[in-house]
Design a protein around this motif. Sequence first.
Motif, PDB file in Angstrom:
ATOM      1  N   SER A 172      42.993  43.624  33.947  1.00  0.00           N
ATOM      2  CA  SER A 172      42.863  44.554  32.952  1.00  0.00           C
ATOM      3  C   SER A 172      42.903  45.786  32.996  1.00  0.00           C
ATOM      4  O   SER A 172      42.636  46.108  34.440  1.00  0.00           O
ATOM      5  CB  SER A 172      42.052  44.078  31.882  1.00  0.00           C
ATOM      6  OG  SER A 172      40.855  44.709  32.009  1.00  0.00           O
ATOM      7  N   GLY A 173      43.295  46.855  32.268  1.00  0.00           N
ATOM      8  CA  GLY A 173      43.024  48.267  32.625  1.00  0.00           C
ATOM      9  C   GLY A 173      41.653  48.669  32.784  1.00  0.00           C
ATOM     10  O   GLY A 173      41.337  49.571  33.350  1.00  0.00           O
ATOM     11  N   SER A 177      38.913  49.279  40.088  1.00  0.00           N
ATOM     12  CA  SER A 177      39.917  49.946  40.939  1.00  0.00           C
ATOM     13  C   SER A 177      39.946  48.941  42.301  1.00  0.00           C
ATOM     14  O   SER A 177      41.067  48.899  42.849  1.00  0.00           O
ATOM     15  CB  SER A 177      39.727  51.261  41.241  1.00  0.00           C
ATOM     16  OG  SER A 177      38.760  51.536  41.753  1.00  0.00           O
ATOM     17  N   THR A 180      42.456  45.997  42.541  1.00  0.00           N
ATOM     18  CA  THR A 180      43.762  46.366  42.778  1.00  0.00           C
ATOM     19  C   THR A 180      43.920  46.709  44.329  1.00  0.00           C
ATOM     20  O   THR A 180      44.939  46.252  45.285  1.00  0.00           O
ATOM     21  CB  THR A 180      44.483  47.420  41.937  1.00  0.00           C
ATOM     22  OG1 THR A 180      44.334  47.076  40.659  1.00  0.00           O
ATOM     23  CG2 THR A 180      45.773  47.788  42.405  1.00  0.00           C
ATOM     24  N   ASN A 195      48.768  43.814  34.882  1.00  0.00           N
ATOM     25  CA  ASN A 195      47.899  44.559  34.319  1.00  0.00           C
ATOM     26  C   ASN A 195      47.854  44.402  32.707  1.00  0.00           C
ATOM     27  O   ASN A 195      48.840  44.962  31.988  1.00  0.00           O
ATOM     28  CB  ASN A 195      48.132  46.188  34.521  1.00  0.00           C
ATOM     29  CG  ASN A 195      46.797  47.010  34.253  1.00  0.00           C
ATOM     30  OD1 ASN A 195      45.954  46.864  33.328  1.00  0.00           O
ATOM     31  ND2 ASN A 195      46.330  47.850  35.029  1.00  0.00           N
TER      32      ASN A 195
END
Length: 479
Positions: A172-173, A177, A180, A195
């Motif tokens: 999800s947003g 980090s 990713t 996402n």
Amino acid sequence: MNESMKSELYQSIQYIAQSYLSSYESVSDQRAVTIADKETIKKLRNIGFPKTGRPLKSVIDEMIEEVYANQAIMQHPRFFAFVPSPATPVSWLADVLTYSYNPHAGSWLQSSSASCIEQEVIQWLCQQAGYPDSAGGLFVSGGSMSNLTALITARNVKLTENEYADGIAYLSGQTHSCVTRNLRIMGLRSEQIRNISTDDEYRMNVTQLEQEIIKDIKKGKKPFVVVATAGTTNTGSVDPLHDIADLCEKYDLWMHVDGAYGGSVLISPKYKHLLDGINRADSITWDAHKWLFQTYGCSMILMKEERHLINCFSTHPEYLKDAVTENDQRNYWDWGPELTRPARSLKLWFTIQALGTEKLSQMVEHGIQLAEWAESEIKKYPEWEIITPAQLAIVNFRYASYHFDEHELELINAKISQKMIEDGFACVLTTKLNGKTVLRICAIHPDATEADMRNTIHLLNHYANETGSEYKKQNISKK
């Protein structure tokens, strides 16, 4: 080692311990953040590398005065930025002890007792997560490495090598980090990473998640992992774990939970229900150097089925052939990416032995209370608004006076944070939620008080009024 050197080492160790304890006891009176000035940086660059060694005390003093003095004090009771790391003196002591003896925690041959303790701590953590007896795991350096270990294992279990190029991962947003980044390290392209949007509480949108999975299956892609979060960095939100687990079971996907921050509530009988459903995950990331009060780096990756780690990472080169294991012995270099491993588990074990699980649980619960005190204080000021209520010791809020437009409020809230850092009383930084700049407090220090929270909010309001007045004057002068 000659007698003179021995004496100098003994004196240095005592001196370091006294310096650390003195600094720890007075930490509340220190600045939360100190950035080295130009002169200090110039001095450090000019030290160079001497051909002849210098006296130990001289080097130690230089480190204390010029290096350690210029940093964000993550164990400061009023360091509320990022996810703080309020390491206890007990963890520090265990670190000193462990690194003094310097065990290599790669194999049973090299560190049988340390490996045994790592097993025991991992099993205890798995029990807190509600995992079965088949569960296991290991200690790694941090959440990034823990998540990477889980993602590599997920791909190894769910995909053949020929399917790697079609593998799809879902996050999800609000996912950290590093996930990713880890997927990119693994070779996934941008088009292999989905996402998923979040709801009003910043939790993964499960309806969209299923829609994306169905689309990818129809396209001939190979969905293999969903990364849920238990305690997002921004808001402390917990994704709908049961709903995500249902989808993962339905479509045969690996469910990984990044609980690097929030996983620690599992040791609290009072609050562990907030992570209900985490026991259905295939793997869990959990950082002890966050909310379990350990020094860096001390993270754990837990697996519902420990065999998946061995199947993924085990190798048997000739130069390691003598380090074989029997029965329940562990060669942890066969369980993850690292061959050379410090004995990270020992300081958490040491801390639990010294403090007890009940005390550790109370320390975690105190963090949740701190954020609630902060929220109640914010509500006293009419020109402020709560963006996300206190949850898992995190609260987001902003100065929102109707006297200013959105652009001005963006600048003012950023300036409030800047002034607080310059003041040094506390460290409160900003983040972005729904496109707005907001102030964020993550409060987990067991020594922080109700007064610390309320005084921090009071000072933020003072800087808001001060900055607001400055902007009003600027607007008048423009007219």
